[in-house]
Design a protein around this motif. Sequence first.
Motif, short mmCIF file in Angstrom:
data_model
loop_
_atom_site.label_atom_id
_atom_site.label_comp_id
_atom_site.label_asym_id
_atom_site.label_seq_id
_atom_site.Cartn_x
_atom_site.Cartn_y
_atom_site.Cartn_z
N ARG A 29 24.97 54.89 42.28
CA ARG A 29 23.57 53.75 43.02
C ARG A 29 23.72 52.18 42.98
N ALA A 30 25.01 51.99 42.49
CA ALA A 30 25.86 50.13 42.76
C ALA A 30 25.86 49.96 44.81
N PHE A 31 25.63 51.20 45.19
CA PHE A 31 25.94 51.22 46.67
C PHE A 31 24.83 51.58 47.46
N LEU A 32 23.48 51.71 46.66
CA LEU A 32 22.26 51.60 46.62
C LEU A 32 21.99 49.93 46.49
N GLY B 163 34.27 42.00 36.08
CA GLY B 163 34.39 42.57 34.81
C GLY B 163 34.74 44.02 34.83
N GLY B 164 34.31 44.23 36.18
CA GLY B 164 34.83 46.16 36.00
C GLY B 164 34.37 46.34 37.76
N ALA B 165 34.81 47.87 38.24
CA ALA B 165 34.29 47.96 39.57
C ALA B 165 34.02 49.52 39.27
N HIS B 166 33.21 50.15 40.58
CA HIS B 166 33.17 51.12 41.21
C HIS B 166 34.64 51.93 41.70
N GLY B 167 34.75 53.37 41.24
CA GLY B 167 35.20 53.78 41.86
C GLY B 167 35.38 54.07 43.17
N LEU B 168 34.57 53.94 43.36
CA LEU B 168 34.60 54.17 44.79
C LEU B 168 34.71 52.37 45.83
N THR B 169 34.36 51.83 45.42
CA THR B 169 35.77 50.09 45.60
C THR B 169 36.77 50.24 45.81
N LEU B 170 37.35 51.35 44.37
CA LEU B 170 38.88 50.87 44.20
C LEU B 170 39.65 52.11 46.21
N TYR C 141 34.78 39.94 56.48
CA TYR C 141 34.21 41.56 55.15
C TYR C 141 32.92 39.74 54.65
N LEU C 142 33.38 38.52 54.93
CA LEU C 142 32.11 38.11 54.07
C LEU C 142 30.60 39.02 54.54
N ALA C 143 30.23 39.28 55.91
CA ALA C 143 29.45 40.20 56.40
C ALA C 143 29.14 40.41 54.47
N PHE C 144 29.70 41.30 53.91
CA PHE C 144 28.91 42.00 53.18
C PHE C 144 28.18 41.25 52.10
N LEU D 222 33.22 45.14 46.77
CA LEU D 222 34.66 46.04 47.81
C LEU D 222 35.17 44.17 48.97
N ALA D 223 34.26 43.51 49.29
CA ALA D 223 34.68 42.95 50.05
C ALA D 223 35.12 42.10 49.11
N LEU D 224 34.48 41.55 47.83
CA LEU D 224 35.99 40.68 47.15
C LEU D 224 37.47 41.15 46.61
#
Length: 782
Positions: free
Chosen positions: A42-45, A299-306, A355-358, A369-371
Motif C-alpha cells: 500500500r506504500a505504492f498507492l 527510518g525505513g524503506a519498502h523492499g520494492l523501493t530498494l 526524479y523530483l517529479a515523484f 524511490l525518488a530520494l
Amino acid sequence: MHAADPPRRAARGVIVLLLWLLALGVLGAYSAWQLRISSDLRAFLPAPRTPLQHLLLRELGQGAGARTLLLAIRTPDAARAATLSSALRARLLASGQFDTVQNGSGGLQQIAAGLLPYRYLLAPTLDTHRFDATYLRSQLEQRLDDLGSPGSSLLKPLLPADPTLETLKLAERWAPRHAPPLRHGVWYADHAALLLLETHAAGFDPDAQARAVRVIEQSYSSLPQHAQARLELSGPGYFGVVVQALTRSTAEHLGWAAGGGLLLLLLLAYRSVRAVLLAALPLLSAALVGTTVLALVFGGAHGLTLAFGITLLGVAQEYPLRLLSHRRRGEDPRVSARALGPVLLLAMASTAIAYLAFFASGVAGLQQLALFTLSGILAAGLSTRFVLPLLLPVARRDAGAQRWLAALARGLTWLPRARAFAALLALAAVFVLLLVPGPWWQNNLAALTPVPLPLLHREGVLRKALGAPDVRYLLVIEGDSAEQVLRHSAAAAPAFAPLLARGTLETLMLPSTYLPPLAVQRARQARLPDRVQLQTALDQALHGLPYRAGLFAPFVRDIEIARTLPLLTPQAFERTPLGGLLRALLIERHGRWFGLGLVGGVRDPAALANAAQATHGLVRLVDLKTETESWVASYRQRILAALAGAALLLIAVVTLGLRRWRAVLRVLAALALALLLTLAALRLLVGALSLFHLVALLLAGGLGLHYALFFERARGADAEERLRTLHATLLCAVSTLLAFGVYALAPLPVLRALGLTVSLGIAANLLAAALLTWPREAPRAC
C-alpha cells in the motif's frame, strides 16, 4: 611530471582508497542497523484523502478477503482427510498466526463458550414467535423427530438448556450459506478436506503472509500420515508469497546474468581489471548513500523501493564509464575529469530534475524511490568527478583510438539528410500513436498479475466450495457511531433477502448478522417470559410427551438469566471467541464508523447494485476493482502533471547549461523524438501502458538525454575527443541494454515492463542523438 610523482601518487591513492572503503563500511553498517524494510504494497498507492478511501485502503490490505487463505487436504480417504484437518486446525490455532481457522467443526462450542447466555438476544426467533405453550409444543415434538435422526448425538447435549435450538440457529446463521458438506465432522468435498483461514497479517504484507504460509506447511509436514495426502493452498496472501518468491528468483538469476555480461564487456573495452574494479566504487557509493539517506529521512524503506532503486541506479553506471573512456593516453585522470566536469554535472542535474517529479506524487513508495535515486546519482556523479580520478592509473591507451570506431564516426558524419529522416520518424511515431486501437493506459490490475493461471483456477474452485467472501465486491455502511451502523445494517438486510432466496447471491455477512442493534436486542429481551409464565407454558407443552420430569430446568434458568442480561455491545462481543468476525466488519476511521458487508457467489452484480440502491442510501456497493483502477488512474494523472512541471524545469536547466539556443533545441528535439519512438514501439508491442512503463520511460529519458548532451559537447571537440565520446556513449548504451534487456524476457509483468521500456528507450535515444546532435561539421584541429 617528476620521478617522485608516481610513488607519491600511489601512496595518496592507497590512502584515498582506504578512506573511501572505510566511509562505505560505515554507511553500510549504519544502513544495516537503522533501515527497516517494509513489504506493505500500500506504500505504492496514492495517499487516501477521504474516510472512504482510508477504509478501502485498509480493506485492500487488512480486510477479510485479503487475509483469507484457502486450504485443501486432498485424498480420497475421507476419514484420513478429517483426521489431518482436525490436527492441522488445532496446530494452526495454537500458532497465534491466524484469527480464525474453520474446517466445519468447533462452531457450536465457540458459541456455547462465549455467547450462549445471549443466544435469545442474538437469534431472530423472538422476532416472530413467543415462548408460549403452542410454540414450545411444536418445538418439543420436532426434537423427538430429531432424536431419531443420524444427528441425534449432536442434539442431545444441547436439548436440556436449548430445546428451541437457538445455538444451532446461530451457528447456521454465521456459517457460510453454502458451506461444503460435513464428513467425519469436517468439511469434505471433491476428495478434499477444506479449511478456511484468516491471518493476523495484512494481505498486502507478503513477508508476514510468507511466515503464515511457512507455519501452515511446517505444521502439516509434522502430522502423521501427511505424506498420504496432498496439501493445496490458495488465496490472495498465498499469491503474494508466490509472486514475491518468483520475482526475487527471476531478478537474481537475470541480475547475475546481466552483471556477468557487463563485467566481461568492460574488461574487453578497457583491458584493465584495476580500472573496472575501481569504476564499481561509485556504484557501490550510490547504493549505500541512497540507503543511508532513506534511513535518515524515512527510518525505513519498502523492499520494492530498494529493488527498483538499485535497478534505476543503472543511470549512475554511466558516470565512471564516461571518465574511463574520456581519459587521454598519458594524461592525469584529474585533468580528464576536470574537462568532463561541466557536462557531467549537467547530466546529473537533468536526471535529478526528472526524479523530483515523484515527490509531487503524494505516494510514499515513489517518494522513497525518488530520494534513493537522487541521492545515489549525486553520490555516484560527485565521487566520479572528484574522488575516482585520484585512484585511476594514467591511461596507457586511448579508448577512442580504434579503426572500427573511426569508421563509424565517419559514417555518422556523412549520414545524408539526418534531420529530414528524424522528422519522418517523428511523423511515423505520431501516426502509430493515433492509429493503434485500444486504450492508452492499463488500469486493470488483474491484467498485470504474474500469478500462474492454474493457481487462479484453483482459487476460484476452492472459494466457491467454501463460500468464502468475494474479494471484489464490498457493501459499505456509514454512520456516526457503531450503534448507528448496526441499525442501518439491520434495516438494509431485507433488501438483499430476495437475492439470497433466488441464489443470485450465495453469502451475505453484515455487521448485524453477528450483532443486532440494541433496539432489536431490547425488543427480543422484552418478549422473554418470566419464570412463572415460562414454567406454566412448558408444563402445558410437555403434557403427553415422553420427556423425563425436570429435564428442561436449565432452559428455564437460562431464560431467566437472559431477561436481565445487559445488552450486548460491540466491545463486549469482540471479547468473545467470535469477536474477530465482528471486528473485521465494524471499523472506526477518522471519527466515522463503517460497517462492511461481505458477499460471496455474486452471480448478478447489477442485481446486487439495485438491492443496494433500494436501501435508500443506507448501503453503498463498492466494486474494489473499479475503485482501485480509478484510484490508479487519478494517481497516474498526478504523476503526469508532476512530470510536465519537471519537463519545464528541465528545459530551463539545459538552457542555462548549454547557453546556446541551437544546442538546446537539438538536445531537446532528440529527447522528444526518442520519447515518441519509444511510446510508439510500446503501443505496438504491448498495447495499453501501465504505471511500470511510465516509471521506466522516465529512466530511459534520463539516460537518453545524456547521449544528446555528450554528442552536443563533441561538436566543439577535436577528432580524438569525438571518438572518445562515441566510445563512451556506445559502451554506456550497450551496457545498459545488457543490464535491462534480460529483464525484457522475464515472465513477471513488472520486470518485463521495466526491461522492455528501457531497452526500447535506450535504442531510440541513441538513434535520436545520432540523427540530431552528432556533429556533421569537420572536427577542429588539435
